[in-house]
Design a protein around this motif. Structure first.
Motif, mmCIF file in Angstrom:
data_model
loop_
_atom_site.group_PDB
_atom_site.id
_atom_site.type_symbol
_atom_site.label_atom_id
_atom_site.label_comp_id
_atom_site.label_asym_id
_atom_site.label_seq_id
_atom_site.Cartn_x
_atom_site.Cartn_y
_atom_site.Cartn_z
ATOM 1 N N PRO A 1 3.043 7.558 -6.782
ATOM 2 C CA PRO A 1 2.687 8.936 -7.188
ATOM 3 C C PRO A 1 3.903 9.842 -7.291
ATOM 4 C CG PRO A 1 1.255 8.193 -5.430
ATOM 5 C CD PRO A 1 2.304 7.140 -5.581
ATOM 6 N N LEU A 2 4.902 9.616 -6.432
ATOM 7 C CA LEU A 2 6.092 10.457 -6.494
ATOM 8 C C LEU A 2 6.967 10.101 -7.693
ATOM 9 C CD1 LEU A 2 7.035 10.775 -2.727
ATOM 10 C CD2 LEU A 2 5.857 12.389 -4.185
ATOM 11 N N ILE B 1 2.201 18.859 -11.622
ATOM 12 C CA ILE B 1 2.789 19.619 -10.533
ATOM 13 C C ILE B 1 4.184 19.071 -10.263
ATOM 14 C CG2 ILE B 1 2.589 20.144 -8.089
ATOM 15 C CD1 ILE B 1 -0.548 19.322 -9.033
ATOM 16 N N HIS B 2 5.112 19.982 -10.126
ATOM 17 C CA HIS B 2 6.459 19.531 -9.786
ATOM 18 C C HIS B 2 6.597 19.555 -8.287
ATOM 19 C CE1 HIS B 2 7.814 19.277 -13.883
ATOM 20 N NE2 HIS B 2 7.045 20.318 -14.102
ATOM 21 N N TYR B 3 6.874 18.404 -7.770
ATOM 22 C CA TYR B 3 6.880 18.255 -6.318
ATOM 23 C C TYR B 3 8.168 18.725 -5.681
ATOM 24 C CZ TYR B 3 3.161 15.047 -7.603
ATOM 25 O OH TYR B 3 2.051 14.484 -8.118
ATOM 26 N N ARG C 1 -1.131 22.084 -1.172
ATOM 27 C CA ARG C 1 -0.080 21.078 -1.121
ATOM 28 C C ARG C 1 1.117 21.644 -0.372
ATOM 29 N NH1 ARG C 1 -1.097 17.008 -5.122
ATOM 30 N NH2 ARG C 1 -2.791 17.774 -6.412
ATOM 31 N N ARG D 1 0.833 -1.207 0.000
ATOM 32 C CA ARG D 1 0.000 0.000 0.000
ATOM 33 C C ARG D 1 0.861 1.247 0.000
ATOM 34 N NH1 ARG D 1 -4.799 0.301 2.452
ATOM 35 N NH2 ARG D 1 -4.598 2.486 1.948
ATOM 36 N N ARG D 2 1.953 1.214 0.764
ATOM 37 C CA ARG D 2 2.861 2.373 0.802
ATOM 38 C C ARG D 2 3.406 2.641 -0.588
ATOM 39 N NH1 ARG D 2 5.132 0.292 5.683
ATOM 40 N NH2 ARG D 2 6.986 -0.438 4.590
ATOM 41 N N SER E 1 4.101 22.117 -1.108
ATOM 42 C CA SER E 1 4.975 23.037 -1.840
ATOM 43 C C SER E 1 4.426 24.460 -1.852
ATOM 44 C CB SER E 1 5.167 22.541 -3.270
ATOM 45 O OG SER E 1 3.918 22.404 -3.899
ATOM 46 N N ASP F 1 0.558 4.218 -2.610
ATOM 47 C CA ASP F 1 0.071 5.499 -2.067
ATOM 48 C C ASP F 1 1.137 6.595 -2.114
ATOM 49 O OD1 ASP F 1 -2.284 4.311 -1.529
ATOM 50 O OD2 ASP F 1 -1.996 4.131 0.638
ATOM 51 N N ILE F 2 2.369 6.222 -1.863
ATOM 52 C CA ILE F 2 3.422 7.235 -1.702
ATOM 53 C C ILE F 2 4.459 7.146 -2.822
ATOM 54 C CG2 ILE F 2 5.159 8.194 -0.135
ATOM 55 C CD1 ILE F 2 2.376 8.257 1.093
ATOM 56 N N ASN G 1 -5.534 4.595 7.108
ATOM 57 C CA ASN G 1 -4.920 3.272 7.142
ATOM 58 C C ASN G 1 -5.266 2.509 8.411
ATOM 59 O OD1 ASN G 1 -3.581 3.549 4.673
ATOM 60 N ND2 ASN G 1 -2.048 4.831 5.654
ATOM 61 N N TYR H 1 -3.928 10.604 6.144
ATOM 62 C CA TYR H 1 -3.425 9.351 5.589
ATOM 63 C C TYR H 1 -3.266 8.242 6.644
ATOM 64 C CZ TYR H 1 -0.424 6.094 3.072
ATOM 65 O OH TYR H 1 0.105 4.969 2.501
ATOM 66 N N TYR I 1 4.051 14.395 2.615
ATOM 67 C CA TYR I 1 3.862 13.742 1.327
ATOM 68 C C TYR I 1 3.604 14.825 0.292
ATOM 69 C CZ TYR I 1 3.040 10.055 4.709
ATOM 70 O OH TYR I 1 3.164 9.205 5.755
ATOM 71 N N PRO I 2 4.541 15.036 -0.635
ATOM 72 C CA PRO I 2 4.442 16.212 -1.515
ATOM 73 C C PRO I 2 3.232 16.195 -2.442
ATOM 74 C CG PRO I 2 6.434 14.924 -1.991
ATOM 75 C CD PRO I 2 5.731 14.223 -0.905
ATOM 76 N N HIS I 3 2.722 15.003 -2.754
ATOM 77 C CA HIS I 3 1.621 14.932 -3.714
ATOM 78 C C HIS I 3 0.265 14.982 -3.039
ATOM 79 C CE1 HIS I 3 2.419 11.011 -2.142
ATOM 80 N NE2 HIS I 3 1.316 10.526 -2.653
ATOM 81 N N MET I 4 0.242 15.122 -1.719
ATOM 82 C CA MET I 4 -1.042 15.136 -1.024
ATOM 83 C C MET I 4 -1.307 16.527 -0.453
ATOM 84 S SD MET I 4 -1.156 11.698 1.227
ATOM 85 C CE MET I 4 -0.792 10.087 0.553
#
Lengths: 293, 353
Positions: A207-208, A290-292, B131, A199-200, B133, A203-204, B103, B99, B88-91
């Motif tokens: 996407p990154l 989007i650039h993270y 976000r 899941r990690r 950023s 979820d993480i 869980n 999050y 978490y950069p995308h959240m």
């Protein structure tokens, strides 16, 4: 963005000239030439040409063979992209976790990249050779008779396998560096938030990796469409008749084997339009991403 | 009530480096413990072992009465705030906080409630859809805090959470974190290399050096009664003066052939010692004072709220802190070392006598 301004037009034009000349001579002039020839029916021996308008294009679209090649190219591109991306991702995720001998392991995985596509094609011919290719013999154990160059689907499968194999290292390198640019502490924070490693990942980590994956998607599509020429040439050389081939290879076959320069130019123009569409799509999506950081 | 217990916890890395020597201490329910020490002293390793991010080589760790050595970080009922926030950069801010709760299978309405309470507490309500950023450093720090708070954990772990902030914000966040911890009453372990943070935030400070505990005590104890010369010089800016001296066991300490004063303790020891005194405890005295010692003033550092007088007592350097209201002494200067403010250390071992 820093902006420089010039008082006269002369200097900037002079500075840009070498670049413009290179682009003009090597890109636009041949492209324009291709567009021009696509409207002519050219004499195979170069004695003259007749203007035929859109006939070359109409002929292509009406040709069942062209449509078949286009469909094959689509399927081929999809399969090569899918397999080379997913296998590379799995390898990268595993390699990211290797603690001992990391470098050796990674180098070994990247080696294949040094194999040039035509060589990869020859290797494919050897591996899938009808007489005593190891893969042919292996498949024979399961009672399957693999006939490279004879059976359309067998040949297609060999093409997909070789193209995928040849492109995994590039994807692997990018995915690995993408994985390593994810901060350790973000992964650790996720470990505290979620106990399931799978899941990690979805979820993480995934996407990154998405920006990397999207970039690779475009690279892979372009690779499967255009850069596999040498490999395909090695695999189907001599008997392209009933064998699968991609659109790019067909340009070559029709133009240089069939001496149909007009039709082959029309095909190149269609491919140029395809690249244009792909590029526009890429920039559109990239802009919105989007650039993270 | 003992809430977290470490029993002979040690850490040896695969390459043979021993980062933490067997360490034991107990943390009481609701206590704010600060682990402080220089880089490489093992404070972060210790914290990460408590979090479960680092395997415990030997020893036993229990949280809320449960041995957690082999339990996943996610199941230890802890929350951690990282140095670089680790958001978490995308959240969005909301999802960053939610999050961990999702869980755990918490109902959506409960998650909403928990996140909005935390957001209100941390002034983040208007940023929930942004976000990371799009946030400033201080706001990200608060989101990281929020992510820890919503979990309502048994234990908060902080790994140098303020070191990426500028000085002004750091001072402010220091107070906010401490106030929040008081309010929530959650047991906390806080790692820092900043002794000001340690002094201001801790209920008890644990000073670490070279993978070993130097001292455990309240901020006042650690400051005024340092257990070793290491603690004496690590805590406080400027650090405690450490004057080399000789002790015969006869009640007097000899700073030199001619300078000697009454010893602060009567230790069963004789030999080389170090005499420790905080700069603010050294007094400027009149030459007629019975214990007046000649001080060679070399230069004065202006601090605004006070002044630091740098100079020599005999052959050893001494720093004296005087309030800004006192005049800068001129001519021959004499200082007094009040017996109650002196501590004496064994010169060899560095331990207090």
């Amino acid at each position: 963005m820093k902006r420089a301004s010039f008082n006269q037009l002369g200097l900037p034009v002079w500075l840009l000239l070498p670049q413009l000349v290179i682009i003009g001579v090597f890109f636009y002039w041949p492209a324009a030439h291709a567009v021009r020839s696509s409207f002519y029916l050219e004499d195979p021996f170069g004695f003259g040409s007749t203007f035929v308008g859109w006939d070359n294009y109409a002929g292509l679209l009406a040709s069942a063979q062209y449509v078949k090649v286009a469909v094959f190219t689509l399927g081929f591109t999809f399969l090569v992209t899918f397999f080379s991306l997913s296998i590379a991702l799995v390898l990268a995720v595993k390699a990211d976790k290797v603690i001992r001998g990391t470098r050796t392991y990674r180098t070994l995985l990247m080696w294949v990249y040094a194999v040039a596509p035509p060589v990869a094609g020859f290797l494919g011919v050897m591996v899938f050779y009808q007489g005593n290719g190891p893969m042919t013999e292996f498949l024979a154990l399961f009672g399957y008779e693999f006939r490279l160059g004879v059976n359309y689907y067998d040949t297609a499968a060999a093409m997909v396998a070789v193209a995928t194999w040849n492109h995994i290292p590039v994807n692997f390198i990018f995915f690995l560096s993408g994985l390593q640019s994810i901060p350790q502490s973000v992964k650790e924070a996720a470990m505290i938030d979620n106990r399931s490693g799978t899941r990690r990942f979805w979820d993480i980590t995934f996407p990154l990796l998405a920006p990397t994956a999207f970039f690779l998607l475009i690279i892979n599509i372009t690779y499967a469409l255009f850069d596999t020429f040498g490999m395909i040439d090695a695999l189907v050389k001599g008997e392209p008749g009933n064998n699968p081939m991609t659109l790019v290879y067909k340009v070559y076959v029709d133009g240089f084997r069939g001496n149909d320069l007009g039709g082959s130019s029309a095909q190149s123009v269609i491919l140029m339009v395809l690249v244009l569409v792909l590029t526009v799509f890429q920039f559109r999506v990239m802009d919105r991403r989007i650039h993270y950081t | 009530m003992v809430h977290v217990a470490l029993k002979s916890i040690s850490k040896v890395y695969p390459n043979g480096v021993r980062a933490v020597h067997p360490t034991s201490f107990d943390i009481q329910q609701g206590e704010f413990i600060v682990l402080v020490g220089p880089s490489g002293c093992g404070k972060s390793t210790l914290l990460r072992m408590i979090a479960g991010l680092e395997e415990i080589t030997e020893g036993e760790l229990s949280i809320a009465g449960r041995v957690v050595n082999d339990i996943d970080p996610a199941e230890r009922d802890i929350a951690m705030v990282f140095q670089n926030y680790a958001l978490y950069p995308h959240m969005t801010v909301y999802n960053n906080m939610a999050y961990g709760l999702r869980n755990r299978g918490m109902a959506k309405a409960d998650i909403d409630a928990a996140v909005s309470t935390a957001a209100t507490m941390l002034n983040l309500t208007e940023f929930l859809t942004r976000r990371p950023s799009q946030l400033s450093g201080g706001q990200r720090q608060r989101v990281a805090m929020g992510r820890a708070i919503v979990r309502n954990p048994a234990l908060f772990l902080f790994d140098e959470p303020l070191s990426n902030l500028d000085a002004k914000l750091r001072g402010q966040m220091r107070i906010e974190i401490k106030a929040l911890q008081r309010r929530l009453g959650v047991t906390s372990v806080y790692v820092t290399h900043d002794q000001v943070e340690a002094m201001t935030m801790a209920d008890r400070i644990i000073v670490l050096n070279g993978g070993r505990i130097e001292q455990i005590g309240t901020p006042a104890e650690v400051y005024h009664q340092p257990a070793s010369t290491f603690v004496a010089s690590f805590m406080g800016a400027p650090p405690m003066n450490l004057l080399p001296a000789h002790y015969n066991g006869n009640g007097r300490v000899h700073l030199s052939e001619t300078i000697h004063i009454e010893a602060p303790v009567s230790a069963d020891y004789s030999g080389q010692v170090k005499l420790g005194v905080r700069p603010e405890n050294v007094g400027i005295v009149d030459s007629s004072h019975p214990d007046a010692l000649r001080f060679d003033l070399e230069f004065v550092e202006e601090l605004g709220a006070g002044r630091l007088l740098h100079g020599k007592l005999g052959d050893s350097g001494l720093i004296v802190h005087i309030p800004h209201t006192d005049p800068i002494p001129g001519g021959e200067v004499y200082v007094g070392l009040p017996k109650s403010a002196l501590v004496m250390f064994n010169h060899e071992t560095g331990m207090r006598l």
